[in-house]
Scaffold this motif. Structure first.
Motif, mmCIF file in Angstrom:
data_model
loop_
_atom_site.group_PDB
_atom_site.id
_atom_site.type_symbol
_atom_site.label_atom_id
_atom_site.label_comp_id
_atom_site.label_asym_id
_atom_site.label_seq_id
_atom_site.Cartn_x
_atom_site.Cartn_y
_atom_site.Cartn_z
ATOM 1 N N ILE A 10 0.753 -1.152 0.045
ATOM 2 C CA ILE A 10 0.188 0.179 -0.016
ATOM 3 C C ILE A 10 0.929 1.152 0.043
ATOM 4 C CG2 ILE A 10 -1.708 1.172 1.194
ATOM 5 C CD1 ILE A 10 -2.553 -1.336 2.470
ATOM 6 N N SER A 11 0.702 2.261 -1.153
ATOM 7 C CA SER A 11 1.451 3.396 -1.107
ATOM 8 C C SER A 11 0.620 4.527 -0.781
ATOM 9 C CB SER A 11 1.987 3.317 -2.499
ATOM 10 O OG SER A 11 0.974 3.727 -3.423
ATOM 11 N N PRO A 12 1.263 5.710 -0.416
ATOM 12 C CA PRO A 12 0.529 6.837 -0.192
ATOM 13 C C PRO A 12 -0.378 7.094 -1.290
ATOM 14 C CG PRO A 12 2.762 7.285 0.408
ATOM 15 C CD PRO A 12 2.612 5.976 -0.236
ATOM 16 N N ALA A 13 -0.327 6.775 -2.469
ATOM 17 C CA ALA A 13 -1.201 6.899 -3.787
ATOM 18 C C ALA A 13 -2.528 6.452 -3.457
ATOM 19 C CB ALA A 13 -0.735 6.668 -5.000
ATOM 20 N N HIS A 14 -2.612 5.199 -2.324
ATOM 21 C CA HIS A 14 -3.519 4.516 -2.208
ATOM 22 C C HIS A 14 -4.566 5.041 -1.175
ATOM 23 C CE1 HIS A 14 -1.096 1.183 -4.199
ATOM 24 N NE2 HIS A 14 -2.207 1.277 -4.679
ATOM 25 N N HIS A 15 -4.101 6.289 -0.541
ATOM 26 C CA HIS A 15 -4.843 6.780 0.737
ATOM 27 C C HIS A 15 -6.156 7.652 -0.062
ATOM 28 C CE1 HIS A 15 -5.856 9.497 3.957
ATOM 29 N NE2 HIS A 15 -5.313 8.564 4.433
ATOM 30 N N GLY A 16 -7.281 7.122 0.681
ATOM 31 C CA GLY A 16 -8.587 7.705 0.131
ATOM 32 C C GLY A 16 -9.326 6.813 -0.597
ATOM 33 N N CYS A 17 -10.451 5.980 -0.467
ATOM 34 C CA CYS A 17 -11.333 5.221 -1.142
ATOM 35 C C CYS A 17 -12.587 5.075 -0.345
ATOM 36 C CB CYS A 17 -10.373 3.542 -1.190
ATOM 37 S SG CYS A 17 -10.317 3.034 0.453
ATOM 38 N N VAL A 18 -13.367 4.307 -1.354
ATOM 39 C CA VAL A 18 -14.591 3.522 -0.360
ATOM 40 C C VAL A 18 -14.219 2.148 -0.438
ATOM 41 C CG1 VAL A 18 -16.100 5.391 -1.238
ATOM 42 C CG2 VAL A 18 -15.891 3.444 -2.689
ATOM 43 N N LEU A 19 -14.696 1.391 0.636
ATOM 44 C CA LEU A 19 -13.889 0.210 0.866
ATOM 45 C C LEU A 19 -15.232 -1.063 1.352
ATOM 46 C CD1 LEU A 19 -11.337 -1.482 1.211
ATOM 47 C CD2 LEU A 19 -11.524 -0.985 3.741
ATOM 48 N N THR A 20 -14.923 -2.286 0.699
ATOM 49 C CA THR A 20 -15.801 -3.222 1.357
ATOM 50 C C THR A 20 -14.763 -4.363 1.733
ATOM 51 O OG1 THR A 20 -17.745 -4.904 1.094
ATOM 52 C CG2 THR A 20 -16.279 -4.482 -1.050
ATOM 53 N N ILE A 21 -15.194 -5.256 2.486
ATOM 54 C CA ILE A 21 -14.145 -6.434 3.092
ATOM 55 C C ILE A 21 -14.836 -7.456 3.181
ATOM 56 C CG2 ILE A 21 -12.655 -6.846 4.941
ATOM 57 C CD1 ILE A 21 -12.632 -4.057 6.061
ATOM 58 N N GLY A 22 -14.272 -8.657 2.792
ATOM 59 C CA GLY A 22 -14.829 -9.987 2.761
ATOM 60 C C GLY A 22 -14.052 -10.946 1.759
ATOM 61 N N ASN A 23 -14.705 -12.261 2.006
ATOM 62 C CA ASN A 23 -14.097 -13.347 1.009
ATOM 63 C C ASN A 23 -14.519 -12.970 -0.286
ATOM 64 O OD1 ASN A 23 -12.654 -14.739 3.216
ATOM 65 N ND2 ASN A 23 -14.422 -15.631 3.987
ATOM 66 N N PHE A 24 -15.771 -12.888 -0.419
ATOM 67 C CA PHE A 24 -16.367 -12.683 -1.744
ATOM 68 C C PHE A 24 -16.203 -13.703 -2.347
ATOM 69 C CE2 PHE A 24 -16.044 -8.504 -0.150
ATOM 70 C CZ PHE A 24 -17.127 -7.715 -0.766
ATOM 71 N N ASP A 25 -16.555 -14.931 -1.762
ATOM 72 C CA ASP A 25 -16.348 -16.239 -2.559
ATOM 73 C C ASP A 25 -17.452 -16.512 -3.562
ATOM 74 O OD1 ASP A 25 -14.913 -18.725 -3.063
ATOM 75 O OD2 ASP A 25 -16.083 -19.822 -1.489
ATOM 76 N N GLY A 26 -17.033 -16.626 -4.835
ATOM 77 C CA GLY A 26 -17.871 -17.098 -5.749
ATOM 78 C C GLY A 26 -18.449 -15.622 -6.815
ATOM 79 N N VAL A 27 -18.229 -14.628 -5.690
ATOM 80 C CA VAL A 27 -18.484 -13.277 -6.439
ATOM 81 C C VAL A 27 -20.230 -13.615 -6.923
ATOM 82 C CG1 VAL A 27 -18.091 -11.120 -7.614
ATOM 83 C CG2 VAL A 27 -16.283 -12.634 -7.194
ATOM 84 N N HIS A 28 -21.083 -13.861 -5.913
ATOM 85 C CA HIS A 28 -22.373 -14.150 -6.371
ATOM 86 C C HIS A 28 -23.088 -13.001 -6.451
ATOM 87 C CE1 HIS A 28 -23.337 -13.443 -2.286
ATOM 88 N NE2 HIS A 28 -22.381 -14.540 -1.691
ATOM 89 N N ARG A 29 -24.377 -12.955 -6.692
ATOM 90 C CA ARG A 29 -25.331 -12.053 -6.829
ATOM 91 C C ARG A 29 -25.649 -10.976 -5.611
ATOM 92 N NH1 ARG A 29 -30.886 -13.740 -8.882
ATOM 93 N NH2 ARG A 29 -31.215 -11.418 -9.373
ATOM 94 N N GLY A 30 -25.587 -11.695 -4.425
ATOM 95 C CA GLY A 30 -25.348 -10.616 -3.283
ATOM 96 C C GLY A 30 -24.213 -9.832 -3.319
ATOM 97 N N HIS A 31 -23.026 -10.513 -3.551
ATOM 98 C CA HIS A 31 -21.763 -9.675 -3.793
ATOM 99 C C HIS A 31 -21.925 -8.463 -4.774
ATOM 100 C CE1 HIS A 31 -19.669 -13.616 -2.197
ATOM 101 N NE2 HIS A 31 -19.932 -12.835 -1.133
ATOM 102 N N ALA A 32 -22.544 -8.924 -5.818
ATOM 103 C CA ALA A 32 -22.664 -7.765 -7.037
ATOM 104 C C ALA A 32 -23.476 -6.560 -6.544
ATOM 105 C CB ALA A 32 -23.411 -8.611 -8.208
ATOM 106 N N ARG A 33 -24.579 -6.820 -5.692
ATOM 107 C CA ARG A 33 -25.304 -5.793 -5.040
ATOM 108 C C ARG A 33 -24.480 -4.889 -4.222
ATOM 109 N NH1 ARG A 33 -30.841 -5.899 -4.715
ATOM 110 N NH2 ARG A 33 -30.558 -3.679 -3.865
ATOM 111 N N VAL A 34 -23.959 -5.598 -3.428
ATOM 112 C CA VAL A 34 -22.943 -4.762 -2.306
ATOM 113 C C VAL A 34 -21.761 -3.807 -3.230
ATOM 114 C CG1 VAL A 34 -20.989 -5.029 -0.804
ATOM 115 C CG2 VAL A 34 -23.056 -6.261 -0.717
ATOM 116 N N ILE A 35 -21.209 -4.455 -4.208
ATOM 117 C CA ILE A 35 -20.323 -3.836 -4.946
ATOM 118 C C ILE A 35 -20.789 -2.646 -6.037
ATOM 119 C CG2 ILE A 35 -18.607 -4.121 -7.068
ATOM 120 C CD1 ILE A 35 -18.256 -6.949 -5.806
ATOM 121 N N LYS A 36 -22.062 -2.879 -6.522
ATOM 122 C CA LYS A 36 -22.542 -1.971 -7.251
ATOM 123 C C LYS A 36 -23.144 -0.642 -6.332
ATOM 124 C CE LYS A 36 -26.750 -0.634 -10.033
ATOM 125 N NZ LYS A 36 -26.772 1.128 -9.692
#
Length: 311
Positions: A10-36
């Motif tokens: 992680i560098s200083p250029a990476h400072h400032g974001c909106v973030l989600t945390i998790g395994n996101f295993d399968g990247v399913h439709r529930g994950h897709a809603r969160v990411i949208k």
């Protein structure tokens, strides 16, 4: 999508974001809603949409071979997340030292100082830090202190249902591929590189591509009608066995695919195997002749399935 491999990258250029945390295993439709939602917020704040995930997954670190089977390996996850417009993926090495740091250190050092989180989405059952002392309420309190919003993934259901990786694993274990596909929002695919095997299939007239799965636990077992493709290839139909090959005393779970109307050389090729329908469970046979007869039947069943789909 930018992949950040490890907190140390992680560098200083990476400072400032909106973030989600998790395994996101399968990247399913529930994950897709969160990411949208995350991507929408990123556009609102004019900040990058970032996702933090872990390798190995925490349960794999704590439970080893007893951990739930993965729906997707990291390479597959990267592709699916990129399609959902995630701009940065932070892949944290889930070491013992990371798992045992204090929850306050995780929040202050990583979320606030290094990442500069403005908006955070996590499951309301998300726990972190030594002894799992950190939780959703602690994050909300930290958000008020440090100036970031915290939202639960519970807010983003698919219809009235909570789609979960656990529910998808259960459907796959039962061979319910269509039900799993509906929850995933995409077909269930296994990927891997074609390796040299024992070439037993070749001796009985059914050569197979042997694909190393590189998984401690596989979420599906049995014989399946499949579609197979690789870089710049056509899509080939075939029949696949996923299991331990009891007839030839197999010791590891393996994916073997017989492609219809194909006699090329694809050793070393990374392939994607889409499971279309389950034909039967894996079973031992008394001889290679008996196995060959069953493979003929399996191939015919798979061809009939594809023929019905095309009509």
């Amino acid at each position: 999508m930018e992949l950040i491999r490890g907190i140390h990258n992680i560098s200083p250029a990476h400072h400032g974001c909106v973030l989600t945390i998790g395994n996101f295993d399968g990247v399913h439709r529930g994950h897709a809603r969160v990411i949208k939602n995350l991507v929408d917020k990123a556009q609102h704040f004019q900040l990058p949409a970032m996702l933090m995930t872990f390798e190995p997954q925490p349960q794999e670190r704590f439970l080893g071979d007893r951990a739930p089977a993965r729906l997707s390996l990291l390479r597959d996850k990267l592709q699916l997340l990129e399609e959902l417009s995630v701009e940065r993926l932070l892949c944290v090495n889930f070491t013992q030292s990371f798992a045992t740091q204090s929850a306050k250190t995780f929040i202050k050092d990583l979320l606030v100082d290094k990442l500069g989180v403005k908006y955070l989405v996590v499951g309301d059952d998300f726990c972190f830090g030594k002894g799992r002392e950190g939780n959703f309420e602690m994050l909300k309190a930290a958000g008020k202190e440090y100036g970031f919003s915290v939202v639960s993934t519970q807010s983003f259901l698919v219809g009235s249902h909570r789609v979960s990786s656990t529910a998808i694993r259960a459907e796959l274990a039962l061979g319910h591929l269509e039900q799993a596909r509906r929850m995933l929002g995409h077909p269930f695919v296994l990927t891997g590189r074609v390796a040299h095997g024992q070439k037993i299939g070749r001796t009985i007239g059914y050569p197979t591509a042997n694909i190393a799965l590189k998984r401690k636990v596989v979420p599906v077992r049995g014989v399946f009608a499949v579609k197979v493709y690789w870089q710049d290839s056509d899509i080939y139909e075939g029949v696949a066995n996923i299991g331990f090959r009891p007839t030839v005393q197999g010791q590891t779970c393996q994916l073997e695919v017989h492609l219809f109307d194909f006699d090329g050389d694809i050793y070393g090729q990374r392939v994607e195997v889409e499971l279309v329908a389950k034909i039967r469970d894996e079973q031992p046979f008394e001889s290679l002749d008996a196995l060959k007869k069953q493979i003929v039947n399996d191939a015919n069943d798979a061809k009939a399935l594809f023929s019905n789909d095309a009509s």
